[in-house]
Write an enzyme that holds these catalytic residues in place. Sequence first.
Site, PDB file in Angstrom:
ATOM      1  N   LYS A   1       0.830  -1.202   0.000  1.00 18.27           N
ATOM      2  CA  LYS A   1       0.000   0.000   0.000  1.00 18.27           C
ATOM      3  C   LYS A   1       0.868   1.257   0.000  1.00 18.27           C
ATOM      4  CE  LYS A   1      -2.928   2.648   3.206  1.00 18.27           C
ATOM      5  NZ  LYS A   1      -4.074   2.996   2.336  1.00 18.27           N
TER       6      LYS A   1
ATOM      7  N   ILE B   1     -22.721  11.414   1.834  1.00 20.43           N
ATOM      8  CA  ILE B   1     -23.019  10.101   2.416  1.00 20.43           C
ATOM      9  C   ILE B   1     -22.602  10.031   3.882  1.00 20.43           C
ATOM     10  CG2 ILE B   1     -22.614   7.626   2.181  1.00 20.43           C
ATOM     11  CD1 ILE B   1     -24.373   8.961   0.025  1.00 20.43           C
TER      12      ILE B   1
ATOM     13  N   HIS C   1     -14.468   6.950  -5.713  1.00 23.68           N
ATOM     14  CA  HIS C   1     -13.403   5.959  -5.693  1.00 23.68           C
ATOM     15  C   HIS C   1     -12.326   6.248  -6.729  1.00 23.68           C
ATOM     16  CE1 HIS C   1     -16.495   3.892  -3.364  1.00 23.68           C
ATOM     17  NE2 HIS C   1     -15.514   3.184  -2.842  1.00 23.68           N
TER      18      HIS C   1
END
Length: 798
Positions: free
Chosen positions: A32, A475, A738
């Site tokens: 990552k 959201i 995303h």
Amino acid sequence: MSTAPTSPTPAAAFPGGTILGYPRIGRRRELKRAVESFWAGRSDAVDLEVAAGALRRETARRLVELGLNPDDGSVPGSFSYYDQVLDVVALLGAVPERFRDLLDDEDGSLELDGYFTVARGRGEDAPLEMTKWFDTNYHYLVPEISETTPVSFADHRVVREYAEAKEAGVTTRPVLVGPVTFLALSKAADEAGEGFHPLDRLDDVVAAYADLLRALAAVGVPWVQLDEPALVTDSLDVPAERLHAAIASAYRALATDLTTGTDDTDPERPAILVTAPFGGLHEDALALLAATDVDAIAIDLVKGAAPAGPLPGLEGKTLVAGLIDGHNVWRADLTAKLDAVEPLRALGAGALAVGTSTSLLHVPHDVEDEVFGDGAGTTLDPRLRDWLAFADQKVGEVATLARALAEGRDAVADALAASSAAVASRATAAGVVVPAVRDRAAALTDADFARGSYAERAAAQAARLNLPPLPTTTIGSFPQTPEIRKARAAWTKGELADADYSAAMREEIGRVVRLQEELGLDVLVHGEPERNDMVQYFAEHLDGFAVTANGWVQSYGSRCVRPPILWGDVQRPAPITVEWSAYTASLTQKPVKGMLTGPVTILAWSFVRDDQPLGDTANQVGLALRDEIADLEAAGIGIVQVDEPALRELLPLRRADQDEYLRWSVGSFRLATSGVEAATQVHTHLCYSEFGEVIGAIDGLDADVTSVEAARSRMEIVPELADAGYSRGIGPGVYDIHSPRVPSSDEVTELLRLAVKSIDPALVWVNPDCGLKTRGYAEVEPALAHLVAAAREVRATL
């Protein structure tokens, strides 16, 4: 019936056991960090390749250390920089038309820059759509295939990675998504002709796989693994007959045609292991595979079962029994697993090997990291640790079972006794069963799962909230800045006092409220700065859960999460979110949403106890959330959002099992939300799933407003909702969070116009696809400004 196989290797494979895959992020998320450094321009492709190579070599070394054979292909080579389905797109050069310029002019390959661009998008070019990988919390990228999509053996990375491991002293087994599953999970590209299905390109894809197998054989690869989980689900838009015909055709070409007529000393292909994880195989599918000339078949014996009796064709093959659960973290009862092996002998396989039910991608690296961590500390009780098996422990369980099969149970008597003791300890431990929780659940009636009519609720909510048409909101989460993370880390370590931490979070909430008011959003949120994760945060405040320090698993790309462990009966000892929501409401005159995670998502994104029905556990969580919602309502919060992004994710892969799942999953949500007054508006949110199969369930949730992912799919769900007669508030996402790209006002306006063409504008809300936690303010502020501008533009035309 196929010709008799001329296998490149003996039938008895993996005598020491094998696994179907291993976590690829690194036990401290090394991948990552390397990938995100590359994206940020702090390192180059060479640096990333070096970091990835070191991680691959360490993984191979570790698996050998844990007991897998380094010389026979038992060690899987299951690495990926981002996603295993995207890897096949790169292998084939099968990119959508909008990304064709990224392909190398000579060989059609993708460099790392191009690989990540296809995943993340650029400018006006949207990335590949993303959805859930079977019944897991892993997201894969959906290939787009047409009649003209380039398909060839374009990328030799798989060959290079094998050679790299071989040089380090380990003979690995390359792992790829199988050709049939790859095409069955693909979607027809926009330019595809009417009636085209990606499986129409099967011959081209199989020819490319054949070229890959030849290249692998040329460098001495003994085994290759091709994953075909499409064979365990009947929920794809491909009839079983066509899927089975595709399997027969593909593996005739890859197994028989590459073997027949060749010299055994110089095979054209490695031996082929076909896997079918995530459930039981279709009826007759194991017989179908047995009739091919593949060399080994792996079946999931955790969620599935083997048929009884001898199976023609298996006598020349190894059957890999997926006895160790690759999808959950509980320590196996090794004695019971050995008992389950005996009936398998009746199938008549040439050899039996022990394996995992799925790749270990879906579990953390090592329980021992919760004992000897890297300084982050752990809250796991030592007793609980003894009940758990993460990836490394599961490899050990496979090795133990394999040794027992080879040498007898006496050879592993101590391991079997320890396993039995851990299982017994878990069954009788305090907190696993809490009588008060069981009694409350047993006393529930139908009235606890129902609200009044929607028409009455809508009228009461309109009077209370006084919102404009096409109300705008988000959201829930806002970007988690380095400052937020630093404060939370210091507080967790005891380096920041409670009062100072609370002050820092309140300061951040104030900033987020001011930003939302400046942007002109209609319904505000507090931004969730105090939350590390939408499930872990609640797990930390509910009895019956435990959290880890280093239990990271990959969700998608470089996104990693630490699923909590739900081990006992669930109850809420004290309010969780009320303080933060009430404080936010004190800062503004606009409506504020209280933000909760729903019971199904809490289960889906946790490692859940396997000693009682999921529906019982879901109702326990639902009751805890019901108490929280009652306290939010009492504090004056007029809107409560209960997110269920995983509703579709847990849907069983077999249609016959889906009605029962939808009954209890919808029921647990309604249990959580049905205690409120008519004037309190209940929202929910769903994301990154194929919604068509659960339209009825979405309606059954009976939420007043439902927001859904829709931007990447360009509002695909909206006509489906209209056709289903959906008649409550709906917020189809108009901003894909995303991807780092910022949509223009025109793009958002176009999506919103598509929505109001299919749905009554009086029902439509305007919001992003998902929470903004992973994005930066440099992207979020202009994107939300465009969202508000689009809402105002379309609102003016109503």
